[in-house]
Motif scaffolding. Sequence first.
Motif, PDB file in Angstrom:
ATOM      1  N   SER A   6      34.032  45.997  38.977  1.00 19.10           N
ATOM      2  CA  SER A   6      35.278  46.057  39.459  1.00 19.10           C
ATOM      3  C   SER A   6      36.319  46.535  38.439  1.00 19.10           C
ATOM      4  O   SER A   6      35.991  46.703  37.165  1.00 19.10           O
ATOM      5  CB  SER A   6      35.964  44.455  39.646  1.00 19.10           C
ATOM      6  OG  SER A   6      35.850  43.758  38.127  1.00 19.10           O
ATOM      7  N   SER A  28      35.102  33.576  38.047  1.00 19.21           N
ATOM      8  CA  SER A  28      33.768  34.052  39.008  1.00 19.21           C
ATOM      9  C   SER A  28      32.801  34.309  38.416  1.00 19.21           C
ATOM     10  O   SER A  28      31.494  33.836  38.861  1.00 19.21           O
ATOM     11  CB  SER A  28      34.228  35.150  40.053  1.00 19.21           C
ATOM     12  OG  SER A  28      34.491  36.264  39.290  1.00 19.21           O
ATOM     13  N   THR A  29      32.583  34.828  37.266  1.00 24.40           N
ATOM     14  CA  THR A  29      31.252  35.160  36.396  1.00 24.40           C
ATOM     15  C   THR A  29      30.853  33.672  35.674  1.00 24.40           C
ATOM     16  O   THR A  29      29.603  33.750  36.051  1.00 24.40           O
ATOM     17  CB  THR A  29      31.771  36.164  35.389  1.00 24.40           C
ATOM     18  OG1 THR A  29      32.351  37.336  35.996  1.00 24.40           O
ATOM     19  CG2 THR A  29      30.335  36.828  34.752  1.00 24.40           C
ATOM     20  N   VAL A  36      33.755  43.641  29.544  1.00 23.02           N
ATOM     21  CA  VAL A  36      35.083  43.879  29.859  1.00 23.02           C
ATOM     22  C   VAL A  36      35.754  44.780  28.977  1.00 23.02           C
ATOM     23  O   VAL A  36      36.194  44.463  27.870  1.00 23.02           O
ATOM     24  CB  VAL A  36      36.065  42.547  29.773  1.00 23.02           C
ATOM     25  CG1 VAL A  36      37.491  42.801  30.372  1.00 23.02           C
ATOM     26  CG2 VAL A  36      35.438  41.323  30.581  1.00 23.02           C
ATOM     27  N   PHE A  75      38.104  37.336  36.606  1.00 21.10           N
ATOM     28  CA  PHE A  75      36.995  37.726  36.498  1.00 21.10           C
ATOM     29  C   PHE A  75      35.838  36.889  35.729  1.00 21.10           C
ATOM     30  O   PHE A  75      34.691  36.435  36.159  1.00 21.10           O
ATOM     31  CB  PHE A  75      36.866  39.214  35.887  1.00 21.10           C
ATOM     32  CG  PHE A  75      35.518  39.670  35.509  1.00 21.10           C
ATOM     33  CD1 PHE A  75      34.909  40.111  36.257  1.00 21.10           C
ATOM     34  CD2 PHE A  75      35.139  39.420  33.876  1.00 21.10           C
ATOM     35  CE1 PHE A  75      33.422  40.907  35.887  1.00 21.10           C
ATOM     36  CE2 PHE A  75      33.792  40.089  33.706  1.00 21.10           C
ATOM     37  CZ  PHE A  75      33.053  40.661  34.638  1.00 21.10           C
ATOM     38  N   SER A  82      28.049  39.877  31.022  1.00 25.64           N
ATOM     39  CA  SER A  82      29.162  40.821  31.514  1.00 25.64           C
ATOM     40  C   SER A  82      29.778  41.300  30.337  1.00 25.64           C
ATOM     41  O   SER A  82      29.751  41.020  29.268  1.00 25.64           O
ATOM     42  CB  SER A  82      30.026  39.780  32.296  1.00 25.64           C
ATOM     43  OG  SER A  82      30.769  38.775  31.400  1.00 25.64           O
ATOM     44  N   CYS A 114      34.202  44.474  34.464  1.00 24.96           N
ATOM     45  CA  CYS A 114      35.415  44.423  34.655  1.00 24.96           C
ATOM     46  C   CYS A 114      36.052  45.409  33.708  1.00 24.96           C
ATOM     47  O   CYS A 114      36.458  45.129  32.743  1.00 24.96           O
ATOM     48  CB  CYS A 114      36.014  43.165  34.695  1.00 24.96           C
ATOM     49  SG  CYS A 114      37.875  42.947  34.874  1.00 24.96           S
ATOM     50  N   THR A 149      43.814  39.278  35.937  1.00 28.57           N
ATOM     51  CA  THR A 149      42.786  40.140  36.066  1.00 28.57           C
ATOM     52  C   THR A 149      41.591  39.621  35.323  1.00 28.57           C
ATOM     53  O   THR A 149      40.440  39.200  35.668  1.00 28.57           O
ATOM     54  CB  THR A 149      42.903  41.533  35.644  1.00 28.57           C
ATOM     55  OG1 THR A 149      44.030  41.936  36.528  1.00 28.57           O
ATOM     56  CG2 THR A 149      41.624  42.305  35.934  1.00 28.57           C
ATOM     57  N   ARG A 182      27.618  42.730  34.390  1.00 25.82           N
ATOM     58  CA  ARG A 182      28.715  42.640  35.481  1.00 25.82           C
ATOM     59  C   ARG A 182      29.812  43.207  34.544  1.00 25.82           C
ATOM     60  O   ARG A 182      29.999  42.596  33.571  1.00 25.82           O
ATOM     61  CB  ARG A 182      28.961  41.211  36.078  1.00 25.82           C
ATOM     62  CG  ARG A 182      27.619  40.714  36.971  1.00 25.82           C
ATOM     63  CD  ARG A 182      27.978  38.885  36.885  1.00 25.82           C
ATOM     64  NE  ARG A 182      26.646  38.678  37.572  1.00 25.82           N
ATOM     65  CZ  ARG A 182      26.859  37.960  38.491  1.00 25.82           C
ATOM     66  NH1 ARG A 182      27.835  37.352  39.120  1.00 25.82           N
ATOM     67  NH2 ARG A 182      25.442  37.329  39.087  1.00 25.82           N
TER      68      ARG A 182
END
Length: 353
Positions: free
Chosen positions: A315, A345-346, A147, A342, A145, A285, A338, A283
């Motif tokens: 997202s 859930s990840t 960010v 994230f 993921s 964010c 935020t 994924r």
Amino acid sequence: MMSDISMAYNTYGTLNEDKSNAILLCHALTGDQYAASRQPITGKDGWWSFMIGPGKILDTDRYFIVCSNILGGCMGTTGPLDIDPDTGKPYGLNLPMITIGDMVRAQALLQDYLEIPDWFAVMGGSMGGMQVLQWASAYPERCFSAVPIATAAKHSAQNIAFHEVGRQAVMADPDWQGGNYYESGRKPRAGLSVARMAAHVTYLSESALHRKFGRNLQDREDLTYGFDADFQVESYLRYQGINFVDRFDANSYLYITRAMDYFDLASDHGGSLAKAFAGTNTRFCVVSFSSDWLFPTSESKDVVRALNAAAANVSFVEIETDKGHDAFLLETPEMLTTIGGFLESTAKSRGIA
């Protein structure tokens, strides 16, 4: 070419048995590896101390946090002030030009050294966000993921212009000496201080400057009608400049700002930003701030559109705040919510308890 590099890094928390809980933090232009540790020169808390620790968003009881000083830096990773083994003298301007891609490749070597197959998350703001985007594009299989915060996929003309002002301030200082100041006992303190002052203005919003300082005078009742720091905002900027030169190398500042200027992720993929993320399973964010005029929300939306075009899992949140670009370094509640949501859930999808 450099045959050998050194990397300085800090870790927080414990790597779990299957090595699935590692998070890489990428620092911004003037940051360092002391994300949650006391900075040894300034004595101040780390730049993301409010985010990192037991029970915090980056919970060290749950995650293994890694933060390294970037290539070209001045806090232990190879940079201009380090010794060139071929000459026995500091590299200075003989250091090869550094790119954001080079910084990420060096971090990938650190990942190999730590024997971490992939990062659970790669996170960072500003120049750190550029590194995050580079990670997700160059090493999607190593990046579960991502960010990217308050950043862009390329540096704007406005930002290149501000950087050039800063570089010229450094190079106009007689003590810069063509970049060969290390053995003279003199550093381009005045030039680097001015560069920091100019840059710091861009990190704040107009409303934040007005709220913090307005036209308030500094330790006096009347104007002096001279060139002392009459106004609080002047005193603040001078303080920022003076303190910066004690912890940062002027040549590193030149190299790192240039690396940001050269960053253009789409140019490496035929001009298509979507192609930079083609086939990604990472994924994302993406976070921006409404009052950030250095990396405005429109630039984050460009990234989001490219990710959508690549059918990525993404997202996006624009956070309303008057704190400007520096909001990612401040305890902004909406940002914490935020990013925390994230990661939660990840982590569940990753199977991290």
